[in-house]
Design an enzyme around this catalytic site. Structure first.
Site: not given
Length: 414
Positions: A102, A176
């Site tokens: 990420n 998330d």
């Protein structure tokens, strides 16, 4: 009965990611049997240190947030800014089926970890990539958290509230976890393709797109201009008051869910003890309700305030009408259905404490429940993983001495 073979046994995953979304994807793959190696910087994933945000003591032996996202993994701690640490990372990726990351695109490209570079070297590799706003467009390089890219930019924080109220109090992890499972679905599809064709792919999931997808039904409907879709709105403006939460006399909130207004309205009115309202032409059928929504909203709000939550539950149960009590987290932790359906797991920590942890929301009939192990301590498997990848004892000792690799803190040994 023979032991069940997990679907991802033999699959190797390397995770170079922090916080929640991407690590959560890797945790799910570990639950499915993959060997997941989490690569952490010398100071560790920042999620290891968020205890104060959550009102918990900072104790690495009892780190519920980290364990939620990292159960079942192994951890190697590398200084990838050093030549030796970067070389060790490259060896891990070269042997992996899946790489999950990420990082923002700038640092990713500078480190030679972008999709184009990795795909040229490892054509069968699947790259699972989490971003705030996606890979292209004017805002692709903005930092992204669920507070910003998901809740705010994604059309949740602004519209989904009463017009006269403040925006909701957001909590971390909400967006998330949705991103994580979206990414897991894509990674599994790409992995299947890679195993059958030898061709890997990059799977990109953003917080922004995931949020827009979550509100897509109403977002699309809003294009027709109806005031019932012009959020934020006052409660009475809602096109169907039978899909709202109502306060009871004992200060609880009861969410009813009757999207088929014309079907449910007469049943509800009779159940509430008002048969005279069941055929009231001001409120039924639904097309007649539109100009009278405010009046009906005031009436039904007062009705629900006239009885306790338990009294309403019995009434709605008897009529087989759909509803749920709006639980707080204390009551949810004691929810019998949640425990019976294995949503929760009681974790026994080495410091003697027991805590309730949550399982990912995918259950398998034949495979059963995955073992719920704590997440690895920082650098817990650094030395064993390096040796596994061909480093001698002397080479491992040198990496540790030079700070290219970091061992586990001996104080954490159980």
């Amino acid at each position: 009965m023979s032991e069940v073979r997990l679907p991802l046994e033999g699959v190797k995953v390397v995770e170079l990611a922090t916080f929640i979304a991407a690590p959560c994807t890797a945790r799910f793959l570990a639950d499915l049997g993959a060997d997941v190696i989490k690569v952490e910087a010398p100071k560790g994933d920042p999620l290891r240190y968020t205890a104060v945000n959550e009102g918990r003591p900072l104790d690495q032996k009892e780190n519920t947030s980290y364990d939620l996202e990292n159960a079942g993994k192994r951890c190697i701690s590398l200084n990838t800014k050093s030549e030796e640490g970067r070389e060790a990372l490259e060896k891990l990726i070269a042997d992996a089926d899946v790489f999950i990351c990420n990082w923002r695109q700038g640092p990713l490209k500078r480190a030679g970890l972008d999709w184009e570079t990795l795909h040229a070297k490892y054509p069968a590799l699947v790259f699972g990539y989490v971003s705030g706003y996606g890979e292209v467009g004017p805002d692709k390089d903005l930092p992204g958290f669920d507070f910003t890219a998901f809740y705010a930019r994604g059309g949740i924080l602004g519209p989904l509230r009463d017009k006269k109220s403040l925006p909701m109090l957001t909590v971390q992890g909400f967006g998330d976890h949705q991103v994580a499972m979206n990414l897991a679905a894509g990674v599994l599809a790409a992995l299947y393709r890679a195993k059958t064709t030898g061709e890997g792919d990059q799977v990109v999931v953003s917080l922004f797109h995931s949020a827009v997808w979550d509100v897509s039904l109403m977002l699309q409907a809003s294009q027709y201009g109806s005031d019932s879709c012009k959020f934020p709105m006052e409660r009475w403006e809602n096109g169907n008051p039978l899909t709202l939460a109502y306060q009871t006399s004992d200060d609880q909130w009861l969410q009813i869910a009757m999207p088929q207004y014309d079907r449910h309205y007469p049943v509800l009115m009779n159940a509430m003890g008002h048969p005279e309202m069941a055929e009231n032409p001001k409120f039924y059928p639904q097309k007649n309700l539109v100009p009278n929504r405010k009046e009906f909203s005031e009436w039904i709000t007062n009705e629900f305030r006239g009885k306790t939550c338990d009294e309403w539950c019995k009434i709605l149960d008897a009529a087989d009408l759909p509803y749920a009590v709006a639980q707080n987290w204390d009551t949810l932790l004691e929810d019998k259905q949640a425990w019976a359906s294995n949503i929760f797991y009681e974790m026994q920590y080495s410091n003697g404490n027991k805590r309730t942890l949550v399982r990912p929301p995918v259950m398998f009939k034949e495979m059963g429940l995955p073992e719920y192990n704590r997440g690895p301590y920082l650098g817990e498997q650094t030395e064993s993983i390096l040796k596994e990848y061909g480093y001698s004892d002397e080479e491992v000792a040198k990496l540790l001495e030079e700070g290219a690799a970091i061992p586990m803190d001996p104080a954490l040994r159980d």
